[in-house]
Design a protein around this motif. Structure first.
Motif, PDB file in Angstrom:
ATOM      1  N   LEU A 503       0.832  -1.197   0.000  1.00 14.76           N
ATOM      2  CA  LEU A 503       0.000   0.000   0.000  1.00 14.76           C
ATOM      3  C   LEU A 503       0.873   1.257   0.000  1.00 14.76           C
ATOM      4  O   LEU A 503       0.617   2.207  -0.749  1.00 14.76           O
ATOM      5  CB  LEU A 503      -0.905  -0.012   1.227  1.00 14.76           C
ATOM      6  N   ILE A 504       1.908   1.248   0.815  1.00 16.38           N
ATOM      7  CA  ILE A 504       2.812   2.402   0.907  1.00 16.38           C
ATOM      8  C   ILE A 504       3.688   2.506  -0.332  1.00 16.38           C
ATOM      9  O   ILE A 504       3.911   3.604  -0.861  1.00 16.38           O
ATOM     10  CB  ILE A 504       3.664   2.291   2.185  1.00 16.38           C
ATOM     11  N   ALA A 505       4.178   1.360  -0.827  1.00 14.86           N
ATOM     12  CA  ALA A 505       5.049   1.371  -2.004  1.00 14.86           C
ATOM     13  C   ALA A 505       4.334   1.944  -3.226  1.00 14.86           C
ATOM     14  O   ALA A 505       4.977   2.523  -4.112  1.00 14.86           O
ATOM     15  CB  ALA A 505       5.540  -0.048  -2.300  1.00 14.86           C
ATOM     16  N   ALA A 506       3.012   1.815  -3.258  1.00 13.49           N
ATOM     17  CA  ALA A 506       2.244   2.348  -4.389  1.00 13.49           C
ATOM     18  C   ALA A 506       2.308   3.865  -4.458  1.00 13.49           C
ATOM     19  O   ALA A 506       1.944   4.464  -5.483  1.00 13.49           O
ATOM     20  CB  ALA A 506       0.790   1.885  -4.296  1.00 13.49           C
ATOM     21  N   LEU A 507       2.761   4.512  -3.385  1.00 12.19           N
ATOM     22  CA  LEU A 507       2.907   5.965  -3.391  1.00 12.19           C
ATOM     23  C   LEU A 507       4.203   6.403  -4.051  1.00 12.19           C
ATOM     24  O   LEU A 507       4.439   7.600  -4.238  1.00 12.19           O
ATOM     25  CB  LEU A 507       2.869   6.515  -1.957  1.00 12.19           C
ATOM     26  N   GLY A 508       5.078   5.456  -4.370  1.00 10.49           N
ATOM     27  CA  GLY A 508       6.370   5.779  -4.961  1.00 10.49           C
ATOM     28  C   GLY A 508       6.243   6.183  -6.423  1.00 10.49           C
ATOM     29  O   GLY A 508       5.142   6.218  -6.979  1.00 10.49           O
TER      30      GLY A 508
END
Length: 597
Positions: A503-508
């Motif tokens: 979920l967080i990596a998708a913000l990269g």
């Protein structure tokens, strides 16, 4: 974008001085903006907070979360001289003129030159290459280099990642009738030098609004301008116009390694470039990954911290031409030979760097013990290689949280001492170095806010140190702010799942201008603390919610390492990373700091 998050006035969890010398601050985001971002964040309060903390609004969220070239690619004609440069170089290609690219010796220069080399090859033309020697020639083109290129029979020179400020060299090119097209991105001041064309989004009269591009980004836009002009003229090589999308791996690599902010089209360059990089289609990058045992290349970490240092090794301590040749070749045999040489040079670079870092750290500790308020670290040594002093400056800056300058000189290392500096936010080191040069304290120097370079005689070092200490006295508040470690949110070990990581990596992609989230874990017990490598620690952090594997780089012999081995409960701050172990994917915490709570 809206303003990014501020931080709390009081230290978070009461951490005024951590084991790493930091003050912890929790991001204080606009709650109204968090609520407005919930739809874009698919209902996740954490994701909405992370977006708000990076200045993202509901209006900018789509392009931030899913950056595309279609939406973000700039009009090449908005760059001053872009169309002019495209016309000059397309004419040279069609006429079969001899053209040489003059590239800087770092990754941005190497990727930029390789993009051009591949573009020329698609037209059936070979592009010459010139990369200056760091020790003998220094940064950028010189009158001597341009005279040599003229004598070799080149009809046109293209400079990449350099040239915009090389007034003496460009004046010489005019006098010897050598046309030069400049493709650069560095800041400029004063009058524009005389050139055939000068493309630089940071030239004073450029209205493109793309000053955040690395040179590789400028060159990629230039390749698009070339194709557009060729279509307008209805000309193309037999196989059709070059497909420039495969060059995005090089564009992304140059953007990341040059620490360009991941805003605007840079996000699309990196997001799509990493996808192309993961395919392994660039023969040189694949060879470097194979020789180095890197495996798949599919992340910012791979590009910035594994490939980047190896590509830079040639320019730092060996042959500056190696990286540019490797990135441009399509010959697997040649690529393996070049990659093996770069890998070996990187090992040499690390050994040289480690020795200098130990000596420089000892000098810094003595200087701070004598004057804790000096406000800057300056360390110098005979025999310290100019190719690695910038890396050492960055390491000491991170350790002491102060602007740092490392100076080296000696036989075989150039005619004068060279210094390289790295700064902290709020302290413009380039301006300080420029001021010292104007006052005659050093021979020459300059740079930008976060980094700078200089030349001086060894006997000037003591006076330069005194001058810089006095100059830095005005930045007390800025130096104090540099101690802040900004924390996005609190997580428990049990909540750090692979689903949360994804979920967080998708913000990269994460990088400059789009920082990777930092999380705190409170009241955890480090267990199984063990040294790995030269100075790293691996351990497990546990509390009643669960456990998470942790890695802490370069801290085994530091106060942070001592704290982690005490067997007491602590607070940790770090970034979530994905790790493969025995065929199983798990999440680990990469430690940035630790503190007693």
């Amino acid at each position: 974008m809206s303003q990014p998050a501020t931080v709390q006035a009081a230290p978070f969890l009461g951490v005024e001085r951590s084991a790493g010398g930091r003050r912890w601050r929790l991001a204080d985001v606009d709650e109204t903006m968090v609520r407005r971002l919930m739809p874009a964040a698919a209902g996740s309060d954490l994701v909405a907070r992370l977006l708000a903390g990076r200045g993202v609004t509901p209006e900018t969220a789509p392009s931030y979360l899913a950056p595309t070239l279609r939406d973000l690619f700039p009009d090449p004609s908005l760059f001053a001289d872009m169309d002019k440069a495209a016309g000059i170089i397309l004419d040279a290609i069609v006429a079969g003129k001899r053209v040489c690219v003059f590239a800087d010796y770092d990754v941005d220069g190497g990727t930029s030159s390789a993009i051009l080399a591949r573009y020329f090859r698609a037209w059936g033309r070979e592009l010459g290459l010139y990369v200056p020697d760091r020790l003998e020639e220094g940064y950028g083109p010189s009158p001597e280099a341009f005279r040599w290129l003229k004598a070799q029979g080149y009809d046109l020179v293209i400079t990449v990642d350099c040239g915009a400020a090389a007034v003496r060299a460009l004046d010489e090119a005019v006098s010897i009738d050598l046309p030069v097209v400049v493709l650069d991105h560095h800041l400029m001041s004063g009058h524009l030098p005389e050139t055939a064309a000068l493309v630089n989004p940071n030239r004073p009269d450029c209205t493109s609004g793309q000053g955040h591009l690395a040179a590789a980004g400028v060159v990629f836009v230039f390749a698009a301008a070339m194709n557009r002009l060729a279509r307008q003229r209805n000309i193309a090589p037999p196989a059709g116009l070059p497909d420039i999308l495969p060059y995005l791996d090089l564009c992304a690599l140059g953007t990341l390694c040059d620490m360009s902010p991941l805003t605007g089209v840079n996000r699309a360059f990196v997001r799509q470039g990493l996808t192309i990089m993961s395919r392994g289609e660039n023969v040189g990058l694949r060879a470097l990954a194979d020789v180095s045992g890197i495996g798949e290349i599919d992340s910012v970490y791979h590009a910035t911290f594994l490939l980047g240092p190896r590509l830079n090794a040639g320019g730092r301590v060996g042959d500056p031409w190696l990286a540019a040749k490797l990135l441009a070749t399509d010959d697997r045999g040649e690529a393996i030979a070049l990659a093996e040489r770069l890998h070996t040079l990187n090992d040499e670079r690390r050994a040289v760097e480690a020795a200098i870092q130990d000596e420089a750290t000892a000098q810094a500790e003595r200087a701070l013990a004598a004057n804790p308020d000096r406000g800057i670290i300056i360390a110098a040594g005979e025999g310290w290689h100019p190719g690695v002093i910038g890396i050492v400056a960055g390491r000491l800056k991170d350790r002491f949280h102060l602007p740092t300058i490392i100076i080296g000189w000696g036989e075989g290392l150039g005619p004068v001492a060279k210094g390289s500096g790295r700064s902290v936010t709020g302290v413009n080191l380039g301006d300080a170095i420029s001021a010292a040069a104007r006052e005659g304290i050093i021979l020459s120097g300059g740079g930008h806010a976060m980094a700078g370079g200089l030349s001086l005689e060894p006997h000037q070092i003591a006076a330069f140190d005194d001058w810089m200490v006095a100059h830095m006295a005005q930045f007390t508040a800025e130096r104090d702010a540099a101690l802040d470690l900004h924390i996005d949110a609190v997580l428990s070990p049990g909540s750090a799942t692979t689903d949360l990581y994804d979920l967080i990596a998708a913000l990269g992609p994460f990088g400059m201008g789009a920082p990777e989230p930092v999380f705190a874990m409170t009241d955890v017990m480090p267990t199984g603390v063990r040294r790995i490598g030269a100075n790293h620690l691996r351990f497990t952090a546990e509390n009643n919610t669960g456990r998470i594997e942790c890695i802490a780089w370069r801290v085994a012999d530091e106060p942070m390492g001592d704290l982690l081995r005490t067997g007491q409960r602590v607070g940790l701050a770090g970034r979530l990373k994905s790790d493969q172990w025995n065929g199983r994917r798990r999440v680990q915490l990469e430690i940035l700091d630790a503190a007693m709570l």
